[in-house]
Design an enzyme around this catalytic site. Sequence first.
Site, PDB file in Angstrom:
ATOM      1  N   ALA A 115       0.865  -1.175   0.000  1.00  0.00           N
ATOM      2  CA  ALA A 115       0.000   0.000   0.000  1.00  0.00           C
ATOM      3  C   ALA A 115       0.905   1.229   0.000  1.00  0.00           C
ATOM      4  O   ALA A 115       2.066   1.154   0.401  1.00  0.00           O
ATOM      5  CB  ALA A 115      -0.890  -0.023   1.233  1.00  0.00           C
ATOM      6  N   GLY A 174       0.710  -4.864   0.928  1.00  0.00           N
ATOM      7  CA  GLY A 174      -0.539  -4.889   0.164  1.00  0.00           C
ATOM      8  C   GLY A 174      -0.375  -5.539  -1.201  1.00  0.00           C
ATOM      9  O   GLY A 174      -1.341  -6.064  -1.757  1.00  0.00           O
ATOM     10  N   GLU A 186      -0.872  -9.021  -0.427  1.00  0.00           N
ATOM     11  CA  GLU A 186      -2.293  -9.213  -0.090  1.00  0.00           C
ATOM     12  C   GLU A 186      -3.145  -9.225  -1.361  1.00  0.00           C
ATOM     13  O   GLU A 186      -4.082 -10.018  -1.492  1.00  0.00           O
ATOM     14  CB  GLU A 186      -2.747  -8.121   0.881  1.00  0.00           C
ATOM     15  N   GLU A 220       4.810  -4.926   7.067  1.00  0.00           N
ATOM     16  CA  GLU A 220       4.078  -3.863   7.768  1.00  0.00           C
ATOM     17  C   GLU A 220       4.608  -3.616   9.174  1.00  0.00           C
ATOM     18  O   GLU A 220       4.621  -2.493   9.666  1.00  0.00           O
ATOM     19  CB  GLU A 220       2.577  -4.210   7.834  1.00  0.00           C
TER      20      GLU A 220
HETATM   21  N1  CAA Z   1       4.616   3.314  -0.719  1.00  0.00           N
HETATM   22  C1  CAA Z   1       5.008   4.471  -1.275  1.00  0.00           C
HETATM   23  N2  CAA Z   1       6.134   4.624  -1.982  1.00  0.00           N
HETATM   24  C2  CAA Z   1       6.925   3.537  -2.141  1.00  0.00           C
HETATM   25  C3  CAA Z   1       6.590   2.281  -1.593  1.00  0.00           C
HETATM   26  C4  CAA Z   1       5.371   2.192  -0.856  1.00  0.00           C
HETATM   27  N3  CAA Z   1       4.949   1.023  -0.328  1.00  0.00           N
HETATM   28  N4  CAA Z   1       7.566   1.415  -1.889  1.00  0.00           N
HETATM   29  C5  CAA Z   1       8.489   2.093  -2.615  1.00  0.00           C
HETATM   30  N5  CAA Z   1       8.095   3.381  -2.761  1.00  0.00           N
HETATM   31  C6  CAA Z   1       8.794   4.454  -3.468  1.00  0.00           C
HETATM   32  C7  CAA Z   1      10.006   4.917  -2.679  1.00  0.00           C
HETATM   33  O1  CAA Z   1       9.615   5.827  -1.668  1.00  0.00           O
HETATM   34  C8  CAA Z   1      10.824   5.539  -3.780  1.00  0.00           C
HETATM   35  O2  CAA Z   1      10.289   6.807  -4.069  1.00  0.00           O
HETATM   36  P1  CAA Z   1      11.290   8.115  -4.164  1.00  0.00           P
HETATM   37  O3  CAA Z   1      12.158   7.800  -5.356  1.00  0.00           O
HETATM   38  O4  CAA Z   1      10.338   9.228  -4.386  1.00  0.00           O
HETATM   39  O5  CAA Z   1      12.054   8.134  -2.894  1.00  0.00           O
HETATM   40  C9  CAA Z   1      10.556   4.647  -4.984  1.00  0.00           C
HETATM   41  O6  CAA Z   1       9.337   3.954  -4.670  1.00  0.00           O
HETATM   42  C10 CAA Z   1      11.632   3.615  -5.205  1.00  0.00           C
HETATM   43  O7  CAA Z   1      11.814   2.906  -3.994  1.00  0.00           O
HETATM   44  P2  CAA Z   1      13.243   2.712  -3.290  1.00  0.00           P
HETATM   45  O8  CAA Z   1      14.155   3.856  -3.626  1.00  0.00           O
HETATM   46  O9  CAA Z   1      12.998   2.458  -1.829  1.00  0.00           O
HETATM   47  O10 CAA Z   1      13.744   1.391  -4.024  1.00  0.00           O
HETATM   48  P3  CAA Z   1      14.751   0.304  -3.462  1.00  0.00           P
HETATM   49  O11 CAA Z   1      15.049  -0.594  -4.613  1.00  0.00           O
HETATM   50  O12 CAA Z   1      15.897   0.938  -2.762  1.00  0.00           O
HETATM   51  O13 CAA Z   1      13.925  -0.508  -2.344  1.00  0.00           O
HETATM   52  C11 CAA Z   1      11.969  -1.681  -1.483  1.00  0.00           C
HETATM   53  C12 CAA Z   1      12.811  -1.290  -2.728  1.00  0.00           C
HETATM   54  C13 CAA Z   1      12.783  -2.649  -0.609  1.00  0.00           C
HETATM   55  C14 CAA Z   1      10.734  -2.373  -2.014  1.00  0.00           C
HETATM   56  C15 CAA Z   1      11.603  -0.417  -0.679  1.00  0.00           C
HETATM   57  O14 CAA Z   1      11.067   0.552  -1.569  1.00  0.00           O
HETATM   58  C16 CAA Z   1      10.599  -0.659   0.394  1.00  0.00           C
HETATM   59  O15 CAA Z   1      10.922  -1.184   1.445  1.00  0.00           O
HETATM   60  N6  CAA Z   1       9.317  -0.229   0.168  1.00  0.00           N
HETATM   61  C17 CAA Z   1       8.258  -0.301   1.166  1.00  0.00           C
HETATM   62  C18 CAA Z   1       7.754  -1.717   1.346  1.00  0.00           C
HETATM   63  C19 CAA Z   1       6.700  -1.776   2.416  1.00  0.00           C
HETATM   64  O16 CAA Z   1       6.933  -1.474   3.573  1.00  0.00           O
HETATM   65  N7  CAA Z   1       5.466  -2.200   2.052  1.00  0.00           N
HETATM   66  C20 CAA Z   1       4.375  -2.345   2.962  1.00  0.00           C
HETATM   67  C21 CAA Z   1       3.488  -1.146   2.881  1.00  0.00           C
HETATM   68  S1  CAA Z   1       2.246  -1.119   4.148  1.00  0.00           S
HETATM   69  C22 CAA Z   1       0.933  -2.010   3.554  1.00  0.00           C
HETATM   70  O17 CAA Z   1       0.990  -2.592   2.497  1.00  0.00           O
HETATM   71  C23 CAA Z   1      -0.299  -1.977   4.447  1.00  0.00           C
HETATM   72  C24 CAA Z   1      -1.401  -2.937   4.139  1.00  0.00           C
HETATM   73  O18 CAA Z   1      -1.374  -4.070   4.576  1.00  0.00           O
HETATM   74  C25 CAA Z   1      -2.576  -2.530   3.373  1.00  0.00           C
END
Ligand code: CAA
Length: 257
Positions: free
Chosen positions: A65, A108, A111, A131
């Site tokens: 998400a 998500g 999910e 999460e």
């Molecule tokens: N939401 C918003 N933006 C996201 C995102 C997310 N889940 N995942 C990645 N992005 C964005 C980053 O912020 C980044 O944007 P900027 O260039 O503007 O900074 C862009 O995508 C590229 O990401 P990274 O620079 O972080 O890429 P990376 O290759 O270094 O890392 C990754 C990749 C390991 C997937 C890392 O992006 C990451 O950890 N993302 C978040 C994953 C996460 O925590 N997901 C769970 C979300 S909560 C949820 O899903 C709740 C639910 O149950 C409904």
Amino acid sequence: MAFQNIIVEIRGQVGLVTLNRPQALNALNEALIAELNEALSDFESNPGIGCTVITGAEKAFAAGADVKEMAQKGYVESYLGKFLDGWTRIAETRKPVIAAVSGFCLGGGLELAMMCDIVIASETARFALPEITLGIMPGAGGTQRLPRFIGKAKAMDLILTGRMMDAAEAERCGLVARVVRPENLLDEAMAAAAKVASFSTPIVMMAKETVNRAQEMSLAEGARFERRLFLSMFATEDQKEGMQAFVAKRKPDFRNR
Ligand code: CAA
């Protein structure tokens, strides 16, 4: 509706949705979920379509998400705005949906994949429910679907540690149906979807509905549900056609009746 966050195509009898927010690794914001629902509901009401494929990009199916969108949310606003309700509607899609997963399939994103009926993964796929690292837990069905799919031990491991699992481990524990080479992912998913779509759509829908009951009902109740729907299939023209074609050694011509 003009789509900003997904690309929608129809190829033969298959609807294809490509998640398309590359700048955010396909993070699933509310606009994207609304568009996905719109596309699925269009496919659902299109009698020419028998199956849908949802895919993402090579680097990410979806990284979860949208954390930036969620970061400022409060409880009352989320409650009144029915935050995440759109996700539940995706799970209620009646025609089969195949997820073709490459790269990150997190939070998500996982999910969403688990709401699909068949998950086909590239060797590059990485799965996690991270999460917990954000101070929350999965909120779109992850805590309920993951233990049902892969058992409590591994589900707890993934949900409490937030660790990533590779495609081989995901296949071993039953989270994905097939793992394929990255270059074959979409072809394999589209071929599987075309196969599903070549069968009788109402029969396929009933089979999907019945298998899903296995997640919700006792064995005895589920078997009774199966028997009722199984017998009802003998009232369809497609059952007659399928069996007559077998006896006559010809290909069946299903009419979705
Ligand atoms: N939401 C918003 N933006 C996201 C995102 C997310 N889940 N995942 C990645 N992005 C964005 C980053 O912020 C980044 O944007 P900027 O260039 O503007 O900074 C862009 O995508 C590229 O990401 P990274 O620079 O972080 O890429 P990376 O290759 O270094 O890392 C990754 C990749 C390991 C997937 C890392 O992006 C990451 O950890 N993302 C978040 C994953 C996460 O925590 N997901 C769970 C979300 S909560 C949820 O899903 C709740 C639910 O149950 C409904």
